[in-house]
Design a protein around this motif. Structure first.
Motif, PDB file in Angstrom:
ATOM      1  N   LEU A 102      38.909  56.146  36.919  1.00  0.00           N
ATOM      2  CA  LEU A 102      37.817  55.273  36.510  1.00  0.00           C
ATOM      3  C   LEU A 102      37.411  55.512  35.063  1.00  0.00           C
ATOM      4  O   LEU A 102      37.200  54.579  34.294  1.00  0.00           O
ATOM      5  CB  LEU A 102      36.632  55.545  37.435  1.00  0.00           C
ATOM      6  CG  LEU A 102      35.411  54.663  37.304  1.00  0.00           C
ATOM      7  CD1 LEU A 102      35.753  53.265  37.780  1.00  0.00           C
ATOM      8  CD2 LEU A 102      34.280  55.229  38.126  1.00  0.00           C
ATOM      9  N   ARG A 105      39.962  54.081  32.431  1.00  0.00           N
ATOM     10  CA  ARG A 105      40.426  52.694  32.450  1.00  0.00           C
ATOM     11  C   ARG A 105      40.032  51.937  31.193  1.00  0.00           C
ATOM     12  O   ARG A 105      38.884  51.992  30.760  1.00  0.00           O
ATOM     13  CB  ARG A 105      39.839  51.953  33.648  1.00  0.00           C
ATOM     14  CG  ARG A 105      40.593  52.195  34.913  1.00  0.00           C
ATOM     15  CD  ARG A 105      40.192  51.178  35.943  1.00  0.00           C
ATOM     16  NE  ARG A 105      40.912  51.423  37.176  1.00  0.00           N
ATOM     17  CZ  ARG A 105      40.987  50.534  38.169  1.00  0.00           C
ATOM     18  NH1 ARG A 105      40.393  49.367  38.032  1.00  0.00           N
ATOM     19  NH2 ARG A 105      41.641  50.805  39.257  1.00  0.00           N
TER      20      ARG A 105
ATOM     21  N   SER B  58      35.184  39.455  37.118  1.00  0.00           N
ATOM     22  CA  SER B  58      35.562  40.696  36.435  1.00  0.00           C
ATOM     23  C   SER B  58      34.373  41.359  35.750  1.00  0.00           C
ATOM     24  O   SER B  58      34.310  42.585  35.663  1.00  0.00           O
ATOM     25  CB  SER B  58      36.683  40.424  35.425  1.00  0.00           C
ATOM     26  OG  SER B  58      36.245  39.537  34.418  1.00  0.00           O
ATOM     27  N   LEU B  61      32.629  43.485  38.248  1.00  0.00           N
ATOM     28  CA  LEU B  61      33.353  44.737  38.462  1.00  0.00           C
ATOM     29  C   LEU B  61      33.072  45.712  37.327  1.00  0.00           C
ATOM     30  O   LEU B  61      32.923  46.914  37.544  1.00  0.00           O
ATOM     31  CB  LEU B  61      34.863  44.461  38.551  1.00  0.00           C
ATOM     32  CG  LEU B  61      35.335  43.642  39.745  1.00  0.00           C
ATOM     33  CD1 LEU B  61      36.859  43.458  39.678  1.00  0.00           C
ATOM     34  CD2 LEU B  61      34.966  44.312  41.055  1.00  0.00           C
ATOM     35  N   ARG B  62      33.002  45.194  36.111  1.00  0.00           N
ATOM     36  CA  ARG B  62      32.733  46.079  34.962  1.00  0.00           C
ATOM     37  C   ARG B  62      31.357  46.722  35.074  1.00  0.00           C
ATOM     38  O   ARG B  62      31.170  47.884  34.723  1.00  0.00           O
ATOM     39  CB  ARG B  62      32.859  45.303  33.653  1.00  0.00           C
ATOM     40  CG  ARG B  62      34.290  44.982  33.312  1.00  0.00           C
ATOM     41  CD  ARG B  62      34.472  44.534  31.870  1.00  0.00           C
ATOM     42  NE  ARG B  62      35.825  44.039  31.702  1.00  0.00           N
ATOM     43  CZ  ARG B  62      36.144  42.745  31.667  1.00  0.00           C
ATOM     44  NH1 ARG B  62      35.199  41.833  31.737  1.00  0.00           N
ATOM     45  NH2 ARG B  62      37.392  42.371  31.536  1.00  0.00           N
ATOM     46  N   ARG B  65      31.682  49.430  37.440  1.00  0.00           N
ATOM     47  CA  ARG B  65      32.473  50.506  36.831  1.00  0.00           C
ATOM     48  C   ARG B  65      31.608  51.362  35.910  1.00  0.00           C
ATOM     49  O   ARG B  65      31.684  52.590  35.915  1.00  0.00           O
ATOM     50  CB  ARG B  65      33.640  49.913  36.041  1.00  0.00           C
ATOM     51  CG  ARG B  65      34.638  50.945  35.548  1.00  0.00           C
ATOM     52  CD  ARG B  65      35.670  50.289  34.666  1.00  0.00           C
ATOM     53  NE  ARG B  65      35.066  49.934  33.392  1.00  0.00           N
ATOM     54  CZ  ARG B  65      35.536  50.346  32.218  1.00  0.00           C
ATOM     55  NH1 ARG B  65      36.601  51.099  32.173  1.00  0.00           N
ATOM     56  NH2 ARG B  65      34.947  49.986  31.095  1.00  0.00           N
ATOM     57  N   PHE B  91      38.126  43.179  44.881  1.00  0.00           N
ATOM     58  CA  PHE B  91      38.181  44.644  44.739  1.00  0.00           C
ATOM     59  C   PHE B  91      39.609  45.150  44.922  1.00  0.00           C
ATOM     60  O   PHE B  91      40.091  45.996  44.177  1.00  0.00           O
ATOM     61  CB  PHE B  91      37.267  45.310  45.782  1.00  0.00           C
ATOM     62  CG  PHE B  91      35.940  45.739  45.235  1.00  0.00           C
ATOM     63  CD1 PHE B  91      35.038  44.798  44.756  1.00  0.00           C
ATOM     64  CD2 PHE B  91      35.583  47.069  45.189  1.00  0.00           C
ATOM     65  CE1 PHE B  91      33.807  45.181  44.247  1.00  0.00           C
ATOM     66  CE2 PHE B  91      34.354  47.466  44.674  1.00  0.00           C
ATOM     67  CZ  PHE B  91      33.465  46.520  44.206  1.00  0.00           C
ATOM     68  N   SER B  94      41.998  44.319  42.121  1.00  0.00           N
ATOM     69  CA  SER B  94      41.668  45.099  40.925  1.00  0.00           C
ATOM     70  C   SER B  94      41.859  46.595  41.146  1.00  0.00           C
ATOM     71  O   SER B  94      41.641  47.378  40.230  1.00  0.00           O
ATOM     72  CB  SER B  94      40.215  44.843  40.521  1.00  0.00           C
ATOM     73  OG  SER B  94      39.945  43.478  40.449  1.00  0.00           O
ATOM     74  N   PHE B  96      39.956  48.457  42.609  1.00  0.00           N
ATOM     75  CA  PHE B  96      38.682  49.160  42.486  1.00  0.00           C
ATOM     76  C   PHE B  96      38.377  49.960  43.736  1.00  0.00           C
ATOM     77  O   PHE B  96      37.650  50.943  43.684  1.00  0.00           O
ATOM     78  CB  PHE B  96      37.537  48.162  42.217  1.00  0.00           C
ATOM     79  CG  PHE B  96      37.192  48.040  40.768  1.00  0.00           C
ATOM     80  CD1 PHE B  96      38.140  47.629  39.854  1.00  0.00           C
ATOM     81  CD2 PHE B  96      35.925  48.344  40.305  1.00  0.00           C
ATOM     82  CE1 PHE B  96      37.834  47.514  38.507  1.00  0.00           C
ATOM     83  CE2 PHE B  96      35.605  48.242  38.959  1.00  0.00           C
ATOM     84  CZ  PHE B  96      36.565  47.826  38.058  1.00  0.00           C
TER      85      PHE B  96
END
Lengths: 152, 115
Positions: A102, A105, B58, B61-62, B65, B91, B94, B96
């Protein structure tokens, strides 16, 4: 049956939600499967925002974005057209690093990765000063899976 | 997009709802932010409950993250739970789900993260 939608897209993020809703409503009233409607929704978000945020030089005054959607009994297709800098997102977008941790990335490329994974076919060409990105879904195809597409 | 907080023991459950897209991702990130500081080793854990979220792009998701990165730097624990199938698909595509723990149910997530 064949239906088409041609839409001029304002080059502003504030209008993106309305544009998405218009395109998805066209798909919905065309009675295409839900998996395609959902993939189309995401694809519009990712593709149009990329064009608005990264596709143009700051001083370009004649920014133009449009889309042409069409459906037949077999295929739903949408082409995004813009007169920004030449850019093929299918080959030039950064490849997202999906394997590293993570923390490591890299940012970028994830939106294009999602789009490519969720469509059945995609293509790009540059003609008459326009980028043209076409996404297609086969209406009666077995739903595409990520494993098939990524080769994973 | 809304984010509603409740607590179950040492786990802070943040229940998100609506769409997390280019219009709302920044608000989602800002709504998560105040909860991250207390999520550290020996402190609270966070479960982001996504059962009310029907769409993540996306940028969503960022946002997750960034939250996860901050929490991990503090040696805290954060997970997501109860994703709708379309969100789970995003997910999975990606990858994730391999770096941000994802649980099928909220109960499973809370049980796992309860200190």
């Amino acid at each position: 049956m064949s239906r088409t939608l041609t839409l001029a897209i304002p080059p502003h993020m504030a209008d993106l939600g309305r544009v998405q809703a218009t395109i998805v409503a066209f798909a919905e009233t065309s009675d295409i499967p839900m998996r395609i409607q959902q993939a189309l929704d995401l694809a519009c978000d990712e593709v149009i925002s990329n064009i608005i945020l990264h596709g143009f030089d700051d001083d370009q005054s004649d920014k133009r974005i449009a889309c042409e959607a069409s459906m037949t009994d077999e295929v739903f297709a949408i082409t995004f057209i813009d007169n920004g800098r030449p850019f093929d997102p299918l080959s030039e977008a950064p490849t997202p690093d999906l394997e590293s941790s993570l923390e490591d990335r890299a940012v970028g490329g994830l939106g294009v990765h999602l789009v490519k994974a969720l469509v059945d076919r995609c293509s790009y060409d540059r003609s008459r000063g326009d980028n043209r990105l076409t996404l297609e879904w086969s209406i009666d195809a077995t739903p595409a899976t990520t494993d098939q597409k990524s080769g994973a | 997009m809304e984010l509603v907080e409740r607590r179950e023991g040492s786990v802070v459950v943040l229940a998100a709802s609506g769409r997390i897209d280019h219009q709302t991702a920044e608000a989602f990130q800002k709504a998560l932010e105040p909860h991250l500081a207390g999520c550290s080793e020996g402190g609270d854990s966070i479960v982001v409950e996504l059962s009310g979220v029907n769409y993540v792009s996306s940028v969503g998701l960022r946002a997750l993250r960034l939250a996860s990165k901050k929490v991990k730097a503090q040696k805290g624990r954060i997970a997501v739970a109860a994703m709708q199938p379309t969100v789970a698909e995003v997910f999975r595509i990606s990858r994730f789900d391999s770096i941000l723990p994802a649980f099928e149910t909220l109960d499973a997530a809370v049980g796992e993260l309860q200190a």
